[in-house]
Design a protein around this motif. Structure first.
Motif, PDB file in Angstrom:
ATOM      1  N   GLU A  88       0.933  -1.195   0.185  1.00 15.25           N
ATOM      2  CA  GLU A  88      -0.040   0.181  -0.171  1.00 15.25           C
ATOM      3  C   GLU A  88       0.780   1.083  -0.289  1.00 15.25           C
ATOM      4  N   LYS A  89       0.483   2.254  -0.484  1.00 12.01           N
ATOM      5  CA  LYS A  89       0.958   3.696  -0.077  1.00 12.01           C
ATOM      6  C   LYS A  89       0.887   4.179   0.907  1.00 12.01           C
ATOM      7  N   LEU A  90       1.749   4.654   1.544  1.00 11.62           N
ATOM      8  CA  LEU A  90       2.064   5.338   2.959  1.00 11.62           C
ATOM      9  C   LEU A  90       0.762   6.175   3.298  1.00 11.62           C
ATOM     10  N   ASN A  91       0.348   7.155   2.527  1.00 12.04           N
ATOM     11  CA  ASN A  91      -0.829   7.772   2.808  1.00 12.04           C
ATOM     12  C   ASN A  91      -2.117   7.240   2.729  1.00 12.04           C
ATOM     13  N   HIS A  92      -2.225   5.922   1.991  1.00 11.78           N
ATOM     14  CA  HIS A  92      -3.455   5.214   1.931  1.00 11.78           C
ATOM     15  C   HIS A  92      -3.628   4.634   3.542  1.00 11.78           C
ATOM     16  N   LEU A  93      -2.488   4.383   4.301  1.00 10.94           N
ATOM     17  CA  LEU A  93      -2.371   3.781   5.564  1.00 10.94           C
ATOM     18  C   LEU A  93      -3.258   4.501   6.508  1.00 10.94           C
ATOM     19  N   TYR A  94      -3.057   5.875   6.488  1.00 13.28           N
ATOM     20  CA  TYR A  94      -3.747   6.750   7.160  1.00 13.28           C
ATOM     21  C   TYR A  94      -4.673   7.842   6.604  1.00 13.28           C
ATOM     22  N   PRO A  95      -5.579   7.317   5.988  1.00 13.05           N
ATOM     23  CA  PRO A  95      -6.428   8.471   5.104  1.00 13.05           C
ATOM     24  C   PRO A  95      -7.002   9.720   5.676  1.00 13.05           C
ATOM     25  N   ASP A  96      -7.466   9.390   7.196  1.00 14.24           N
ATOM     26  CA  ASP A  96      -8.213  10.323   7.741  1.00 14.24           C
ATOM     27  C   ASP A  96      -7.256  11.205   8.407  1.00 14.24           C
ATOM     28  N   LEU A  97      -6.065  11.226   8.233  1.00 10.26           N
ATOM     29  CA  LEU A  97      -4.913  12.130   8.627  1.00 10.26           C
ATOM     30  C   LEU A  97      -5.228  13.858   8.115  1.00 10.26           C
ATOM     31  N   ALA A  98      -5.244  14.784   9.049  1.00  8.84           N
ATOM     32  CA  ALA A  98      -5.428  16.097   8.676  1.00  8.84           C
ATOM     33  C   ALA A  98      -4.562  16.365   7.426  1.00  8.84           C
ATOM     34  N   PRO A  99      -4.804  17.240   6.365  1.00  8.86           N
ATOM     35  CA  PRO A  99      -4.032  17.579   5.296  1.00  8.86           C
ATOM     36  C   PRO A  99      -2.850  18.307   5.736  1.00  8.86           C
ATOM     37  N   GLU A 100      -2.938  19.015   6.732  1.00 12.43           N
ATOM     38  CA  GLU A 100      -1.960  19.933   7.119  1.00 12.43           C
ATOM     39  C   GLU A 100      -0.606  19.155   7.833  1.00 12.43           C
ATOM     40  N   LYS A 101      -1.023  17.863   8.110  1.00  8.44           N
ATOM     41  CA  LYS A 101      -0.217  17.033   9.064  1.00  8.44           C
ATOM     42  C   LYS A 101       0.555  16.030   7.828  1.00  8.44           C
ATOM     43  N   ARG A 102       0.173  15.969   6.742  1.00 12.22           N
ATOM     44  CA  ARG A 102       0.540  15.006   5.858  1.00 12.22           C
ATOM     45  C   ARG A 102       1.813  15.451   5.110  1.00 12.22           C
ATOM     46  N   VAL A 103       3.085  15.346   5.818  1.00 13.13           N
ATOM     47  CA  VAL A 103       4.110  15.740   5.360  1.00 13.13           C
ATOM     48  C   VAL A 103       4.620  15.128   4.266  1.00 13.13           C
ATOM     49  N   LEU A 104       4.225  13.767   4.105  1.00 12.88           N
ATOM     50  CA  LEU A 104       4.680  12.987   2.945  1.00 12.88           C
ATOM     51  C   LEU A 104       4.108  13.589   1.566  1.00 12.88           C
TER      52      LEU A 104
END
Length: 71
Positions: A44-60
């Motif tokens: 899986e893609k790393l961002n798919h693992l935590y889809p509910d993470l707030a956009p401003e916290k998505r450093v990746l």
């Protein structure tokens, strides 16, 4: 293989991804810590693992976008 066996024994969670941020390995501690299933994580893609993470916290996500705009 020896390194993988050593990481499997760690109490700390380990997640490894490739250059495209596809998860290639998680150790048992990571699976237990986040109550996940290894079979569903690896590949899986790393961002798919935590889809509910707030956009401003998505450093990746921000890193990927910056990389795209540079080239």
């Amino acid at each position: 293989m020896l390194l993988r066996n050593a990481m499997d024994l760690l109490d700390e969670g380990v997640l490894i991804s490739d250059e495209e941020y596809t998860i290639t390995y998680v150790n048992p501690a990571y699976v237990r810590m986040f109550q996940l299933e290894e079979e569903r994580i690896v590949g899986e893609k790393l961002n798919h693992l935590y889809p509910d993470l707030a956009p401003e916290k998505r450093v990746l996500s921000k890193s990927i976008e910056e990389k795209r705009h540079r080239f």
